[in-house]
Design an enzyme around this catalytic site. Sequence first.
Site, PDB file in Angstrom:
ATOM      1  N   ASP A   1      -4.922  -3.761 -14.210  1.00 41.92           N
ATOM      2  CA  ASP A   1      -6.188  -3.411 -14.669  1.00 41.92           C
ATOM      3  C   ASP A   1      -7.444  -4.104 -14.224  1.00 41.92           C
ATOM      4  O   ASP A   1      -8.332  -3.764 -13.793  1.00 41.92           O
ATOM      5  CB  ASP A   1      -6.278  -3.417 -16.234  1.00 41.92           C
ATOM      6  CG  ASP A   1      -5.345  -2.252 -16.661  1.00 41.92           C
ATOM      7  OD1 ASP A   1      -5.409  -1.263 -15.917  1.00 41.92           O
ATOM      8  OD2 ASP A   1      -4.858  -2.236 -17.685  1.00 41.92           O
ATOM      9  N   LEU A   2      -7.154  -5.484 -14.424  1.00 44.99           N
ATOM     10  CA  LEU A   2      -8.384  -6.554 -13.877  1.00 44.99           C
ATOM     11  C   LEU A   2      -8.816  -6.416 -12.419  1.00 44.99           C
ATOM     12  O   LEU A   2      -9.956  -6.366 -12.187  1.00 44.99           O
ATOM     13  CB  LEU A   2      -7.993  -7.927 -14.396  1.00 44.99           C
ATOM     14  CG  LEU A   2      -7.830  -8.100 -15.996  1.00 44.99           C
ATOM     15  CD1 LEU A   2      -7.232  -9.456 -16.182  1.00 44.99           C
ATOM     16  CD2 LEU A   2      -9.286  -8.058 -16.657  1.00 44.99           C
TER      17      LEU A   2
END
Length: 398
Positions: free
Chosen positions: A171-172
């Site tokens: 996600d990051l």
Amino acid sequence: MRPLDGVTILDLSRVLACPFASMILAELGATVIKVEQPGDGDETRSFEPKVQGEGGSESAYYMAFNRSKQSVTVNLRSPEGQDVIRQLASTADVVLENFPVGTLKRYGLDYDRLRAFNDSLIYVSCTGFGMTGPYAPRKGYDTVFQAMGGIMSLTGEKGGGPVKPGLPVADLTSGLWVAIGILSSLVGRGTHGQGCHIDFSMMDGQVGLLSLAAARFFALGEVPARMGTEHPGRVPSAAFRCRDDKWVQVTGSDQHWKPLCDLLGLTEWADDPELGRNRARVDRRLEVMAGLQEAIGKIDRDAFCRLCDDAKVPAGPILSVDEVLTNEHVLAREMVASFAHPTIGTFNAVPVPFKFTGYDNPSLARPPLLGEHTEQILMQQLGMSREAVQALRDKNAI
């Protein structure tokens, strides 16, 4: 003046990856209009952990990825709500969305439809597996992309099973990829005068991170094994347990080998010309690692780190989150900041990590309350009357 002052981003995304991207851009100066579902908003508003204040509670998860934005509530299933989005997109530089493939096309909010209202629009579609390919219809989460993108197969102790990194890496890093895509498209539009559609796959983003592992596979046909904190081609590069049961990461090259051995009292190794070369240390990995662990294990972590600093040997303590967020250097670099929130009061946050000369540094403002800016944006940006806004409310469009 900040680098992205004057840029407007219409953010239809939710949860983590894309909100992270748009938050970075917001704190670099962009106006980010976050579109949320009336009533509930971004689902992360309900996620744990919750922060309790005098005025109620808020999700720390939501606040971590939605600072410095404006919130409008729009029902995308409503024809009137869809028209509001089209009007907002006609005034925006960027539209960012992470709906499943085909969802926004059904609503008349896909790139082709919105480009008709704004031919210089930059439209970013962030999906799990992309707009094309056999996996395009599939859904996934951060850990699925970690698993399928290879990083989980590389992470874990020798001989052990795969391990998930301690942060939502897929996600990051997808958020960072999305931010890079938007920034490069804004530069391209400034040079060439045209917008574009970006098809970004979170799976592609993880494959794009394989870098060195892929290079070793292409060069050697090697499928990298899990090695814990060790490096496949460099010794020493690993974590070592110190006398006080704290851990330190040591990563050195040939020029660091003799100083490291000297400070540890490993005289024979310090004077061994063969071990002065990394290739020999890799070949004798088990012997070298065992000897280093025995010597380092006789010294407390912080004392060992001071010795390494004095000898200019690259090493650093493995800090826990509480140690990081109270570390003197982290604080001196102003990497812990805070904002005032009307519900919970003052709350700490980790800011965007840039220091500019020539522009103002990134700002840090509180996350919006749900729908806080709906009326303001519809009236000021779209020129709607108060009565027209109320009529949309009556139709459950906003």
